[in-house]
Scaffold this motif. Structure first.
Motif, PDB file in Angstrom:
ATOM      1  N   GLU A   3       0.841  -1.199   0.000  1.00 37.58           N
ATOM      2  CA  GLU A   3       0.000   0.000   0.000  1.00 37.58           C
ATOM      3  C   GLU A   3       0.874   1.245   0.000  1.00 37.58           C
ATOM      4  O   GLU A   3       0.568   2.233  -0.667  1.00 37.58           O
ATOM      5  CB  GLU A   3      -0.923   0.003   1.218  1.00 37.58           C
ATOM      6  N   ALA A   4       1.995   1.148   0.737  1.00 37.91           N
ATOM      7  CA  ALA A   4       2.867   2.316   0.821  1.00 37.91           C
ATOM      8  C   ALA A   4       3.617   2.557  -0.479  1.00 37.91           C
ATOM      9  O   ALA A   4       3.926   3.686  -0.823  1.00 37.91           O
ATOM     10  CB  ALA A   4       3.852   2.149   1.978  1.00 37.91           C
ATOM     11  N   SER A   5       3.942   1.475  -1.199  1.00 39.01           N
ATOM     12  CA  SER A   5       4.718   1.690  -2.417  1.00 39.01           C
ATOM     13  C   SER A   5       3.842   1.768  -3.662  1.00 39.01           C
ATOM     14  O   SER A   5       4.123   2.548  -4.563  1.00 39.01           O
ATOM     15  CB  SER A   5       5.766   0.587  -2.570  1.00 39.01           C
ATOM     16  N   GLU A   6       2.800   0.963  -3.721  1.00 39.08           N
ATOM     17  CA  GLU A   6       1.976   0.928  -4.927  1.00 39.08           C
ATOM     18  C   GLU A   6       0.702   1.764  -4.800  1.00 39.08           C
ATOM     19  O   GLU A   6       0.053   2.078  -5.783  1.00 39.08           O
ATOM     20  CB  GLU A   6       1.558  -0.514  -5.242  1.00 39.08           C
ATOM     21  N   GLY A   7       0.323   2.056  -3.585  1.00 41.38           N
ATOM     22  CA  GLY A   7      -0.915   2.789  -3.373  1.00 41.38           C
ATOM     23  C   GLY A   7      -2.005   1.887  -2.826  1.00 41.38           C
ATOM     24  O   GLY A   7      -1.985   0.674  -3.014  1.00 41.38           O
ATOM     25  N   ASP A   8      -2.945   2.538  -2.145  1.00 34.61           N
ATOM     26  CA  ASP A   8      -3.990   1.814  -1.428  1.00 34.61           C
ATOM     27  C   ASP A   8      -5.263   1.765  -2.272  1.00 34.61           C
ATOM     28  O   ASP A   8      -6.243   2.414  -1.960  1.00 34.61           O
ATOM     29  CB  ASP A   8      -4.223   2.554  -0.090  1.00 34.61           C
ATOM     30  N   TRP A   9      -5.194   1.028  -3.386  1.00 36.16           N
ATOM     31  CA  TRP A   9      -6.371   0.912  -4.251  1.00 36.16           C
ATOM     32  C   TRP A   9      -6.328  -0.441  -4.925  1.00 36.16           C
ATOM     33  O   TRP A   9      -5.293  -1.092  -4.963  1.00 36.16           O
ATOM     34  CB  TRP A   9      -6.375   2.020  -5.310  1.00 36.16           C
ATOM     35  N   TYR A  10      -7.488  -0.891  -5.425  1.00 41.51           N
ATOM     36  CA  TYR A  10      -7.530  -2.215  -6.047  1.00 41.51           C
ATOM     37  C   TYR A  10      -7.551  -2.113  -7.565  1.00 41.51           C
ATOM     38  O   TYR A  10      -6.974  -2.900  -8.268  1.00 41.51           O
ATOM     39  CB  TYR A  10      -8.766  -3.000  -5.595  1.00 41.51           C
ATOM     40  N   MET A  11      -8.283  -1.081  -8.067  1.00 42.18           N
ATOM     41  CA  MET A  11      -8.415  -0.952  -9.515  1.00 42.18           C
ATOM     42  C   MET A  11      -8.335   0.523  -9.868  1.00 42.18           C
ATOM     43  O   MET A  11      -8.840   1.370  -9.122  1.00 42.18           O
ATOM     44  CB  MET A  11      -9.746  -1.541  -9.973  1.00 42.18           C
ATOM     45  N   ARG A  12      -7.690   0.800 -10.976  1.00 39.72           N
ATOM     46  CA  ARG A  12      -7.565   2.168 -11.426  1.00 39.72           C
ATOM     47  C   ARG A  12      -8.121   2.241 -12.842  1.00 39.72           C
ATOM     48  O   ARG A  12      -7.825   1.372 -13.659  1.00 39.72           O
ATOM     49  CB  ARG A  12      -6.083   2.540 -11.441  1.00 39.72           C
ATOM     50  N   ALA A  13      -8.964   3.242 -13.105  1.00 39.91           N
ATOM     51  CA  ALA A  13      -9.507   3.399 -14.455  1.00 39.91           C
ATOM     52  C   ALA A  13      -9.178   4.788 -14.955  1.00 39.91           C
ATOM     53  O   ALA A  13      -9.215   5.772 -14.197  1.00 39.91           O
ATOM     54  CB  ALA A  13     -11.012   3.183 -14.452  1.00 39.91           C
ATOM     55  N   ASP A  14      -8.808   4.857 -16.224  1.00 40.57           N
ATOM     56  CA  ASP A  14      -8.406   6.146 -16.801  1.00 40.57           C
ATOM     57  C   ASP A  14      -9.596   6.842 -17.440  1.00 40.57           C
ATOM     58  O   ASP A  14     -10.506   6.201 -17.955  1.00 40.57           O
ATOM     59  CB  ASP A  14      -7.367   5.902 -17.903  1.00 40.57           C
ATOM     60  N   GLN A  15      -9.530   8.151 -17.448  1.00 38.57           N
ATOM     61  CA  GLN A  15     -10.452   8.962 -18.231  1.00 38.57           C
ATOM     62  C   GLN A  15     -11.919   8.624 -17.988  1.00 38.57           C
ATOM     63  O   GLN A  15     -12.658   8.278 -18.898  1.00 38.57           O
ATOM     64  CB  GLN A  15     -10.134   8.780 -19.712  1.00 38.57           C
ATOM     65  N   VAL A  16     -12.286   8.714 -16.754  1.00 38.13           N
ATOM     66  CA  VAL A  16     -13.661   8.416 -16.373  1.00 38.13           C
ATOM     67  C   VAL A  16     -14.400   9.754 -16.200  1.00 38.13           C
ATOM     68  O   VAL A  16     -13.846  10.703 -15.635  1.00 38.13           O
ATOM     69  CB  VAL A  16     -13.704   7.612 -15.065  1.00 38.13           C
ATOM     70  N   SER A  17     -15.647   9.807 -16.706  1.00 36.13           N
ATOM     71  CA  SER A  17     -16.411  11.056 -16.591  1.00 36.13           C
ATOM     72  C   SER A  17     -17.073  11.142 -15.219  1.00 36.13           C
ATOM     73  O   SER A  17     -17.182  10.147 -14.500  1.00 36.13           O
ATOM     74  CB  SER A  17     -17.478  11.099 -17.683  1.00 36.13           C
ATOM     75  N   ALA A  76       0.024   6.712  -3.079  1.00 32.76           N
ATOM     76  CA  ALA A  76       1.336   6.540  -2.450  1.00 32.76           C
ATOM     77  C   ALA A  76       2.376   7.514  -2.982  1.00 32.76           C
ATOM     78  O   ALA A  76       3.430   7.135  -3.477  1.00 32.76           O
ATOM     79  CB  ALA A  76       1.820   5.106  -2.615  1.00 32.76           C
ATOM     80  N   VAL A  77       2.052   8.793  -2.899  1.00 32.77           N
ATOM     81  CA  VAL A  77       2.990   9.806  -3.355  1.00 32.77           C
ATOM     82  C   VAL A  77       4.068   9.987  -2.287  1.00 32.77           C
ATOM     83  O   VAL A  77       3.766  10.129  -1.112  1.00 32.77           O
ATOM     84  CB  VAL A  77       2.281  11.156  -3.584  1.00 32.77           C
ATOM     85  N   ASN A  78       5.309   9.940  -2.710  1.00 26.72           N
ATOM     86  CA  ASN A  78       6.407  10.118  -1.774  1.00 26.72           C
ATOM     87  C   ASN A  78       7.185  11.375  -2.157  1.00 26.72           C
ATOM     88  O   ASN A  78       7.949  11.390  -3.119  1.00 26.72           O
ATOM     89  CB  ASN A  78       7.303   8.881  -1.803  1.00 26.72           C
ATOM     90  N   ILE A  79       6.955  12.434  -1.382  1.00 23.91           N
ATOM     91  CA  ILE A  79       7.627  13.696  -1.695  1.00 23.91           C
ATOM     92  C   ILE A  79       9.015  13.681  -1.078  1.00 23.91           C
ATOM     93  O   ILE A  79       9.168  13.486   0.122  1.00 23.91           O
ATOM     94  CB  ILE A  79       6.803  14.889  -1.172  1.00 23.91           C
ATOM     95  N   VAL A  80      10.051  13.801  -1.920  1.00 22.67           N
ATOM     96  CA  VAL A  80      11.408  13.710  -1.393  1.00 22.67           C
ATOM     97  C   VAL A  80      11.959  15.071  -1.009  1.00 22.67           C
ATOM     98  O   VAL A  80      12.895  15.170  -0.225  1.00 22.67           O
ATOM     99  CB  VAL A  80      12.362  13.029  -2.395  1.00 22.67           C
ATOM    100  N   GLU A  81      11.389  16.133  -1.576  1.00 25.60           N
ATOM    101  CA  GLU A  81      11.856  17.454  -1.230  1.00 25.60           C
ATOM    102  C   GLU A  81      10.693  18.418  -1.412  1.00 25.60           C
ATOM    103  O   GLU A  81       9.853  18.241  -2.298  1.00 25.60           O
ATOM    104  CB  GLU A  81      13.020  17.837  -2.161  1.00 25.60           C
ATOM    105  N   GLY A  82      10.629  19.447  -0.571  1.00 20.98           N
ATOM    106  CA  GLY A  82       9.555  20.436  -0.705  1.00 20.98           C
ATOM    107  C   GLY A  82       8.253  19.911  -0.124  1.00 20.98           C
ATOM    108  O   GLY A  82       8.265  19.127   0.815  1.00 20.98           O
ATOM    109  N   ARG A  83       7.125  20.316  -0.702  1.00 18.97           N
ATOM    110  CA  ARG A  83       5.831  19.951  -0.130  1.00 18.97           C
ATOM    111  C   ARG A  83       4.809  19.695  -1.228  1.00 18.97           C
ATOM    112  O   ARG A  83       5.115  19.830  -2.419  1.00 18.97           O
ATOM    113  CB  ARG A  83       5.346  21.074   0.781  1.00 18.97           C
TER     114      ARG A  83
END
Lengths: 227, 839
Positions: free
Chosen positions: B31-45, B96-103
């Motif tokens: 979950e920490a590296s890939e994200g906490d979701w099961y399915m991702r769909a692109d371009q959904v209205s 699972a966005v990992n900000i390495v610098e800034g905010r």
């Protein structure tokens, strides 16, 4: 000739209030070739006495002289040698070694002595016991009477000077019982062996030369039946 | 017996709890590296999102607004865009966005840039920099089939899951947007490798006509497939979070989860079998004592069923006493193990800088399964011996004539040799051993198992650590290296990183040198002759490295080696060279010369030859370990320029035969490493070639110590079961044979003979386990060597140490058991047994 002298033999378990006296100052002597029956109620100390004579148990005090020598001066090893060369034990439960066949069970004391058993002697004993046709059977393949014969064979193989039998017929029917007693008596006569038998069976006791009664660890009577 | 129940319940619980903790850890780290979701769909209205939200199976839905693509001047021709997406606060977690610098971005004027925009696309933006983008939509200009096999219609809008189609697509409806860079993040794991745009994150515009990338979770992970097929239109591209679903057990097929499951099942079977044997033995004793009782009960008319109930009751009572402490013990044990190894484990298995904690996770269902299994074992092991006792005829049981000794004459045959070697006691011992073969088999198998496991695991660990030591070198003299196109200016900047204590910078020219075999000592000559170096006409061709450093640095090196200015030819050579045998399975070092100095002819690019006089030195500069397979020749920049000439140098730079490298020593390599990454980002230096050797070495070491800990822990458990089994088998047997022993004494077996018999019996017993165990473990060790030795050059060694340890501990276990059981046998008053004839 006196072969066995029991002198002031005491054996007690526990101490103080809970002290139980299994044997209480027992003294007697036995002649070579004598057939002695020991009778008495259960728990009176008969078996303890027999085990002491056989060097299997140690007294609290007192002595057992066999052939003029005190048994309890000897080491464990020496006692083991004494048991296998000079004593033959017979028990109510035949206590055969289950992994050895009839021949091997009979030869056990000799094998234990590290000697080669005399096959002719074993054959003769087997014949006398009427067990020739069962010589390669294992204890589990034998009836009670047959097992007891084997255990007598084992007791006699070394021609011991003393045979100690603890209710040898206690587990057998009357026909088998009489046969076993006959076997013991025959050996007693033929080899002039001393035979000490614990029994509850009056018929057997009456066949002895001498009957001793033990009650509560004490020798209560000792009478010669025949001479 | 209760101890046995506690032990096996504890072990079963431990395995179950460890498995569930491991699964929990894997899920959380994914979950920490890939994200906490099961399915991702692109371009959904937005309307489609509304229908999804109305579905009962859905538990969570997060949407990222696709703001659009902007063409940037990327070095990667397949990735020409910056993909601008709008994330709400939640989305940072979900993806699972990992900000390495800034905010993170807070307004629509702020943007977070991904690291690989520079590393891959060579576009360098700094934090605080204002960037102006022409943001629009990708549109297909003609019909085609995408890389993944999807039909793309003309005029359709293209999302991140459709790769860059070059001439077949164009950017439309662009609008000028200005952003200020506020943060730098790691490449998003939700960005596919063939995605056409580098994902940059701002906040949602809340444009009503926008398309969204939707991240979905269902209540039951298994439902995600039906949810997708029901609600996601076929024209929409979707992706499952396969790894997460796998760890959740929701995806089929052979994968890591299956492997984990198989491993756990095997472990459980092993432990179950071990404890079954253990408990079986325990009940055997208990019921042997009760043979008479069962006979009596059935004589008085107890039915089979009643006796069974009686047995089950006994098992239940024992279970009630043993199982709860077992569960607690198992949990406590695993808690301790996880406390000890959890951190290391997490550090090894979590990628990136966010370390997921490896905590104990108790699934009560699993614990119940463990306890249930333990109880089942208990009932089985209670029932079997009781059943066998029951089969003894009533008469026999009443006569209390012991266990039926079904003895087969053939099986009890003992050889004359046994008699000769061990005497009558040996014969008896061997007969006894043979009689109880079946009973002994169980204990021998468990002994065999722990023997094999111990010896071969020992071998494996040894080979692994030997191999690792060799690969990483236990004594490399630098912590961090950068062996790629680093410039001297770049090196100077990196040297300023935190905690750097020393640095070195080289330009290394690869050349060849021929060495006469006569120059080598006889032992080294043999090594060279059977090495991978080509040998012809009495000469071996080796690689040479002309390693060039700043003049001042070279002067120091000459001084360190005690080379006086008069002797200094300007070239210092390393005497030792590291090589591999023909097959590459073994490595060696050889001295290339015994002379103090000599003339050497180096063959460079295009057959150019350079003759130099080298002086051999023993003290080499930092980083020389990286060149140890070359004949290292160290020189100064001016000497190199004089020797090679500027044209050669220029050529070598462009054709790659010259490679720059930087080496650093640091008091805290991890800190230095992350600071160097930061410097790289700020200065526009590519950071991918920076290697934290020390860190890698430590990671590998950690892996090994984990393997060590886990395998030795497991072996200890197995050995414990094995020891308990041996113990209860021998002890049971001795106790069951008390009367026999008494009889042997009565017919005149002395204490010495008796001891000899028992000892021999146990020796036969241990010898049997060794007889099978040693060859198998050696074979396994050898296979391990072949397997690991293929990657590293290590020698096959017979693990004498481990063998000795196992023999000694086998002896100790057996001896202790004998001692214990003889003690027990003596205590019971054998004389009474003789008379009573019962056990």
């Amino acid at each position: 000739m006196e072969i066995l002298e029991v002198k002031n033999l005491c054996k007690s378990y526990g101490s103080g209030e809970s002290e139980v006296k299994a044997l209480d100052d027992v003294s007697f002597t036995v002649q070579k070739g004598e057939f002695v029956a020991i009778i008495g109620p259960s728990g009176s100390g008969k078996s303890t006495l027999l085990h002491m004579i056989g060097g299997m148990d140690e007294p609290t005090s007192g002595y057992v002289y066999v052939d003029g020598m005190n048994l309890f001066d000897r080491s464990e090893e020496e006692l083991a040698v004494y048991r296998r060369r000079q004593v033959g034990f017979v028990y109510q439960f035949f206590n055969l070694i289950p992994v050895l066949n009839v021949r091997e069970n009979i030869a056990l004391p000799i094998l234990m002595d590290g000697r080669e058993p005399d096959e002719r002697l074993i054959d003769e004993i087997l014949k006398n016991l009427g067990m020739k046709d069962r010589e390669f059977n294992f204890p589990s393949q034998l009836s009670g009477g047959q097992q007891q014969r084997v255990s007598i064979g084992r007791a006699l193989i070394n021609s011991p000077m003393m045979v100690l039998a603890d209710e040898p017929t206690g587990n057998l029917d009357s026909k088998n019982s009489q046969e076993i007693v006959e076997l013991l008596k025959r050996s007693n006569k033929r080899y002039n062996q001393t035979l000490i038998v614990i029994t509850h069976d009056e018929n057997i006791a009456l066949q002895a030369d001498r009957i001793m009664s033990i009650d509560d660890g004490r020798l209560t009577s000792d009478e010669v039946v025949r001479r | 017996m209760i101890a046995g129940v506690i032990l096996s319940t504890a072990m079963l619980t431990a395995v179950f709890v460890f498995a569930s903790s491991l699964q929990g850890f894997l899920v959380r780290s994914t979950e920490a590296s890939e994200g906490d979701w099961y399915m991702r769909a692109d371009q959904v209205s937005q309307t489609k999102i509304a229908t999804m939200e109305a579905d009962g199976r859905l538990s969570e839905l997060d949407a990222a607004e696709d703001i659009g693509y902007a063409r940037v001047n990327s070095a990667n021709s397949d990735k020409p865009y910056l993909f601008v997406t709008g994330f709400g606060k939640e989305m940072y977690n979900t993806a699972a966005v990992n900000i390495v610098e800034g905010r993170a971005a807070r307004t629509s004027g702020e943007i977070v840039i991904p690291e690989h925009l520079f590393e891959n696309g060579r576009i360098h933006y700094r934090i605080g920099q204002k960037i102006t983008l022409e943001v629009g939509n990708r549109k297909a200009v003609r019909k085609y089939t995408s890389y993944a096999g999807n039909a793309v219609a003309r005029g359709s809008l293209l999302g991140q899951s459709i790769e860059y189609a070059h001439a077949k697509e164009k950017l439309t409806g662009t609008k000028k947007k200005t952003y200020r860079v506020v943060g730098i993040c790691e490449r998003l794991s939700v960005e596919d490798y063939n995605a056409p745009g580098y994902t940059a994150i701002t906040v949602p515009d809340n444009n009503r006509n926008a398309r969204y990338t939707v991240f979905v979770k269902t209540y039951d992970p298994g439902d995600i497939y039906s949810f997708t097929s029901d609600l996601v239109p076929s024209s929409v591209n979707y992706t499952y979070n396969d790894i997460l679903l796998m760890y959740l057990g929701a995806s089929g097929g052979i994968d890591e989860m299956t492997t984990l499951l198989v491993a756990v099942i095997l472990l459980i079977l092993l432990i179950a079998a071990g404890s079954l044997l253990l408990l079986y033995n325990a009940f055997s004793i208990s019921f042997a004592d009760k043979t008479g009782l069962f006979g009596m009960l059935s004589a008085y008319g107890a039915t089979k069923k009643q006796i069974r109930t009686c047995v089950l009751f006994e098992a239940s009572v024992i279970g009630a006493a043993g199982i709860p402490p077992g569960i607690l013990g198992g949990i406590a044990g695993i808690y301790t193990v996880i406390k000890i190894v959890g951190k290391k484990f997490a550090a090894i298995f979590t990628a990136g800088s966010n370390i997921t904690a490896f905590n104990m996770q108790i699934s009560w269902g699993f614990v119940a399964a463990g306890a249930g299994l333990a109880f089942l074992m208990l009932v089985i092991s209670a029932y079997l011996p009781a059943h066998m006792r029951y089969r003894v005829s009533v008469k026999e049981a009443m006569r209390r004539n012991a266990i039926p000794q079904t003895v087969k004459a053939k099986r009890l045959k003992t050889s004359k040799l046994t008699q000769k070697l061990f005497g009558f006691e040996g014969v008896l011992a061997s007969k006894n051993f043979k009689r109880d073969r079946k009973r002994y088999r169980a204990a021998i198998i468990s002994l065999f198992l722990s023997l094999v496991l111990f010896i071969s695991a020992n071998g494996m660990i040894r080979y692994l650590s030997d191999g690792i030591d060799q690969q990483y070198g236990t004594n490399i003299d630098y912590d961090i290296d950068y062996m790629s196109d680093v410039t001297h200016a770049g090196y100077e900047k990196l040297k300023d990183a935190k905690d750097v204590t020393a640095g070195a910078y080289y330009n290394a020219y690869t050349m060849k040198v021929k060495k006469s075999l006569a120059d080598f000592s006889s032992t080294d000559r043999k090594k060279i002759e059977s090495s991978s170096f080509p040998v012809s006409k009495g000469k071996a061709e080796l690689y040479a490295g002309l390693i060039v450093m700043p003049d001042a640095q070279y002067a120091k090196l000459a001084q360190k080696n005690g080379i006086a200015a008069a002797d200094d030819s300007g070239f210092i050579a390393a005497r030792k060279v590291y090589g591999y045998s023909d097959k590459g399975t073994e490595s060696f070092t050889a001295d290339i010369s015994s002379a103090r100095s000599e003339q050497m002819t180096l063959k460079g690019d295009n057959g150019r030859q350079f003759t130099v006089k080298v002086v051999y030195g023993s003290k080499l500069p930092m980083g020389s370990d990286a060149y140890n397979t070359l004949v290292g020749i160290y020189t100064s920049r001016s000497n190199a320029e004089n020797l090679l000439g500027s044209r050669y140098i220029k050529n070598a730079k462009s054709n790659g035969s010259m490679r720059p490298a930087a080496f650093f020593r640091s008091s805290d390599p991890a800190v230095t490493y992350s600071d160097m990454e930061k410097i790289c980002r700020a200065e526009g230096i590519s950071s991918y070639a920076i290697v934290n050797m020390q860190g890698q070495y430590e990671t590998v070491r950690n892996v090994i110590s984990m393997i060590k800990l886990l395998s030795y822990g497991f072996i200890t458990l197995i050995s414990l079961i094995a020891a308990a089994n041996v113990f209860s088998t021998i002890a049971t047997n001795m106790l069951l044979r008390r009367r026999e022993f008494a009889m042997l004494q009565a017919v005149g077996m002395g204490p010495k003979s008796f001891k000899k018999m028992i000892n021999l019996e146990c020796i036969f017993y241990g010898a049997r386990a060794l007889l099978y165990g040693l060859p198998v473990s050696l074979l396994l060790t050898y296979l391990m060597y072949r397997f690991i030795g293929g990657t590293y050059s290590i020698l096959f060694v017979i693990p004498w140490g481990a063998i000795a340890i196992s023999i000694v501990s086998l002896g100790v276990v057996v001896m202790l058991t004998i001692w214990y059981s003889m003690h027990k046998v003596r205590k019971t008053g054998m004389l009474d047994l003789l008379k009573e004839g019962s056990f």
